[in-house]
Design a protein around this motif. Structure first.
Motif, mmCIF file in Angstrom:
data_model
loop_
_atom_site.group_PDB
_atom_site.id
_atom_site.type_symbol
_atom_site.label_atom_id
_atom_site.label_comp_id
_atom_site.label_asym_id
_atom_site.label_seq_id
_atom_site.Cartn_x
_atom_site.Cartn_y
_atom_site.Cartn_z
ATOM 1 N N PHE A 166 0.828 -1.196 0.000
ATOM 2 C CA PHE A 166 0.000 0.000 0.000
ATOM 3 C C PHE A 166 0.872 1.258 0.000
ATOM 4 N N PRO A 167 0.291 2.401 -0.398
ATOM 5 C CA PRO A 167 1.038 3.663 -0.321
ATOM 6 C C PRO A 167 1.460 3.963 1.121
ATOM 7 N N ASN A 168 2.606 4.597 1.243
ATOM 8 C CA ASN A 168 3.075 5.118 2.525
ATOM 9 C C ASN A 168 3.456 4.037 3.537
ATOM 10 N N VAL A 169 3.819 2.845 3.053
ATOM 11 C CA VAL A 169 4.258 1.788 3.984
ATOM 12 C C VAL A 169 5.772 1.721 4.086
ATOM 13 N N GLY A 170 6.483 2.499 3.245
ATOM 14 C CA GLY A 170 7.933 2.551 3.351
ATOM 15 C C GLY A 170 8.696 1.914 2.215
ATOM 16 N N LYS A 171 8.073 1.700 1.058
ATOM 17 C CA LYS A 171 8.779 1.078 -0.065
ATOM 18 C C LYS A 171 9.916 1.966 -0.563
ATOM 19 N N SER A 172 9.635 3.262 -0.694
ATOM 20 C CA SER A 172 10.674 4.177 -1.180
ATOM 21 C C SER A 172 11.834 4.269 -0.201
ATOM 22 N N SER A 173 11.528 4.250 1.093
ATOM 23 C CA SER A 173 12.597 4.283 2.102
ATOM 24 C C SER A 173 13.457 3.033 2.009
ATOM 25 N N LEU A 174 12.825 1.891 1.805
ATOM 26 C CA LEU A 174 13.577 0.640 1.674
ATOM 27 C C LEU A 174 14.469 0.682 0.438
ATOM 28 N N LEU A 175 13.941 1.186 -0.684
ATOM 29 C CA LEU A 175 14.746 1.277 -1.901
ATOM 30 C C LEU A 175 15.940 2.202 -1.680
ATOM 31 N N VAL A 199 20.039 -0.299 -7.703
ATOM 32 C CA VAL A 199 20.866 -1.510 -7.763
ATOM 33 C C VAL A 199 21.317 -1.879 -6.361
ATOM 34 N N VAL A 200 20.996 -3.100 -5.939
ATOM 35 C CA VAL A 200 21.419 -3.615 -4.636
ATOM 36 C C VAL A 200 22.747 -4.343 -4.829
ATOM 37 N N GLU A 201 23.789 -3.896 -4.132
ATOM 38 C CA GLU A 201 25.089 -4.551 -4.213
ATOM 39 C C GLU A 201 25.309 -5.332 -2.922
ATOM 40 N N ILE A 202 25.488 -6.657 -3.056
ATOM 41 C CA ILE A 202 25.594 -7.512 -1.887
ATOM 42 C C ILE A 202 26.388 -8.763 -2.228
ATOM 43 N N PHE A 203 27.306 -9.145 -1.344
ATOM 44 C CA PHE A 203 28.105 -10.364 -1.513
ATOM 45 C C PHE A 203 28.785 -10.434 -2.886
ATOM 46 N N ASP A 204 29.441 -9.356 -3.283
ATOM 47 C CA ASP A 204 30.173 -9.302 -4.551
ATOM 48 C C ASP A 204 29.291 -9.539 -5.771
ATOM 49 N N THR A 205 28.019 -9.312 -5.626
ATOM 50 C CA THR A 205 27.115 -9.411 -6.769
ATOM 51 C C THR A 205 26.086 -8.287 -6.649
ATOM 52 N N SER A 206 25.151 -8.247 -7.533
ATOM 53 C CA SER A 206 24.145 -7.181 -7.493
ATOM 54 C C SER A 206 22.870 -7.628 -8.202
ATOM 55 N N PHE A 207 21.790 -6.927 -7.895
ATOM 56 C CA PHE A 207 20.544 -7.130 -8.624
ATOM 57 C C PHE A 207 19.763 -5.821 -8.632
ATOM 58 N N VAL A 208 18.824 -5.726 -9.580
ATOM 59 C CA VAL A 208 18.034 -4.506 -9.751
ATOM 60 C C VAL A 208 16.724 -4.642 -8.984
ATOM 61 N N MET A 209 16.417 -3.605 -8.199
ATOM 62 C CA MET A 209 15.183 -3.605 -7.422
ATOM 63 C C MET A 209 14.350 -2.384 -7.808
ATOM 64 N N ALA A 210 13.037 -2.581 -7.926
ATOM 65 C CA ALA A 210 12.132 -1.501 -8.321
ATOM 66 C C ALA A 210 11.095 -1.252 -7.249
ATOM 67 N N ASP A 211 10.852 0.016 -6.982
ATOM 68 C CA ASP A 211 9.764 0.428 -6.108
ATOM 69 C C ASP A 211 8.541 0.635 -6.984
ATOM 70 N N ILE A 212 7.613 -0.330 -6.943
ATOM 71 C CA ILE A 212 6.390 -0.214 -7.728
ATOM 72 C C ILE A 212 5.428 0.686 -6.957
ATOM 73 N N ALA A 213 5.030 1.773 -7.601
ATOM 74 C CA ALA A 213 4.231 2.782 -6.911
ATOM 75 C C ALA A 213 2.980 2.194 -6.271
#
Length: 430
Positions: A166-175, A199-213
């Motif tokens: 839901f809106p305003n639960v903290g997705k943007s803050s987490l991103l 881009v989340v960088e973790i354990f010498d690797t990375s992945f792309v994360m999206a904040d879906i509105a």
């Protein structure tokens, strides 16, 4: 501005006309035909480009045309081919034919491309029409038609992990905490009005994360900005469902959890069945000993999901959550992922154009009108100062039943027949 949908008009290049020419050299009083062929028209090509993030440019330019082929020239010289027009779009863009509503191509990989409108073929010069009977053909073939269509560009963001809730639960803050992204964060609903990537960088690797509105109840029916947002979830491999575990603003975390999952299910069963982790956010406003939190955690775990207590703004529990997301991504990579299910546009049928040879007859006032694609090409190839060329045009019209159609409509001697921008009087004998 983030723009993820646009409608544009595209047109390929017309083929160049063949040339009518004869050798004119000293001591060659009856030189033969030497007209060259026309060049091919340019194609319209869409290409995915990793450097683009939005369809913004297509809001300001909506018409795209490739270059026409050059006409053939004397001395059997071919006309130059028209330049192809390459239109670059973001990765994850779906190209849809507006007329049929069918998908022409889903451009996912960087550099991937396809021809959306082929250029017309070049017409043949009069050298091709010489034979034992016709030694000096005074006509050539017109170039092939340009192909034109309106297409819809629809961008579906490509991300490994999608944040929903839901809106305003903290997705943007987490991103913002987990990546280098800097989304706008304020304490009011619908701060995010477009998906954000990081881009989340973790354990010498990375992945792309999206904040879906923010998704609301009824989003699958288009309420709020539901469908505009939901489509960006389709390409993600893993979902993180962010819930306000503190129940601030009078919210009930269990009800919120069920409502969002219900919206995902109603939108797409495939989306609802993606691997999902649950982030119990805003734990600074509650505790893991709180009976309400315990009830929520047990409820979610009974449904088979893992719960991660976090406080995104102060980076508590975020690393553990991202580690679990990476683990799920590795599992997803081992399982074959089904491609998006689309009803695709049939290019083979489009190229053949079954109606190409059809001649259509109609009447406008006292004038009888004939139209048709192949008819127009033969008409454009006709030399009206050459009796043989005119005879060929008439025989084509007669052979394809057009005269018979006009007679049934009431055509009689002396009536006018219009072919494109020319008008003729009809007589029984040509």
């Amino acid at each position: 501005m983030f723009v993820d949908r646009a409608k544009i008009f595209i047109k390929s290049g017309k083929g160049g006309n063949g040339c009518v020419s004869f050798r004119r050299e000293p001591f060659v009083p009856e030189g033969g035909p030497d007209g060259g062929d026309g060049g091919k028209g340019g194609d319209v090509i869409f290409q995915a480009d990793r450097n683009l993030r939005t369809l913004m440019d297509f809001r300001y330019k909506r018409k795209y045309e490739a270059e026409n082929g050059q006409d053939g020239m004397k001395k059997k010289r071919y006309g130059k081919n028209g330049e192809n027009l390459i239109i670059k779009v973001p990765m994850g863009t779906v190209i849809i034919d507006e007329e049929t509503g069918l998908v022409m191509k889903d451009l996912v990989e960087d550099g991937e491309n396809f021809v959306a409108a082929k250029g017309g073929k070049g017409g043949k010069g009069n050298t091709h029409f010489k034979n034992s009977v016709r030694q000096a053909p005074n006509f050539a073939e017109a170039g092939g038609f340009a192909k034109e269509r309106s297409v819809i560009l629809e961008m579906k963001m490509i991300a490994d992990v999608g944040l929903v809730g839901f809106p305003n639960v903290g997705k943007s803050s987490l991103l913002a905490t987990a990546t280098s992204a800097q989304p706008k964060i304020e304490n009011y609903h619908f701060t995010t009005i477009a998906p954000n990537l990081g881009v989340v960088e973790i354990f010498d690797t990375s992945f792309v994360m999206a904040d879906i509105a923010g998704i609301i109840e009824g989003a699958h029916q288009g309420l709020g900005l539901g469908l505009k947002f939901l489509k960006h979830i389709e390409r993600t491999k893993v979902l993180i469902h962010v819930v306000d575990a503190s129940g601030s603003e009078g919210r009930n975390p269990i009800e919120d959890f069920d409502k969002i999952n219900n919206e995902l299910l109603k939108y797409s069963e495939k989306v609802a069945n993606k691997p999902m982790l649950v982030a119990a956010n805003k734990m600074d406003m509650t505790s893991e000993d709180d009976p309400a939190y315990i009830e929520f955690k047990e409820y979610v775990e009974e449904k088979g999901y893992r719960v991660f207590p976090i406080c995104a703004p102060i980076n508590v529990g975020v690393h553990e959550l991202m580690s679990a997301a990476l683990e799920e991504l590795k599992k997803a990579a081992l399982n074959s992922q089904d491609e998006d299910e689309y009803e695709y546009f049939d290019f083979e049928t489009d190229d053949k154009d079954p109606n190409f040879k059809e001649i259509y007859a109609s009447k406008e006032g006292n004038v009888y009108v004939l139209t048709g694609k192949q008819l127009q090409k033969i008409f454009d190839s006709t030399n009206f100062n050459d009796m043989g060329s005119l005879r060929y045009l008439y025989k084509y019209i007669e052979k394809n039943g057009a005269i018979e159609k006009l007679l049934e409509m009431g055509l009689s001697e002396g009536d006018t027949i219009r072919l494109f921008d020319y008008e003729f009087e009809y007589w029984d004998e040509y």
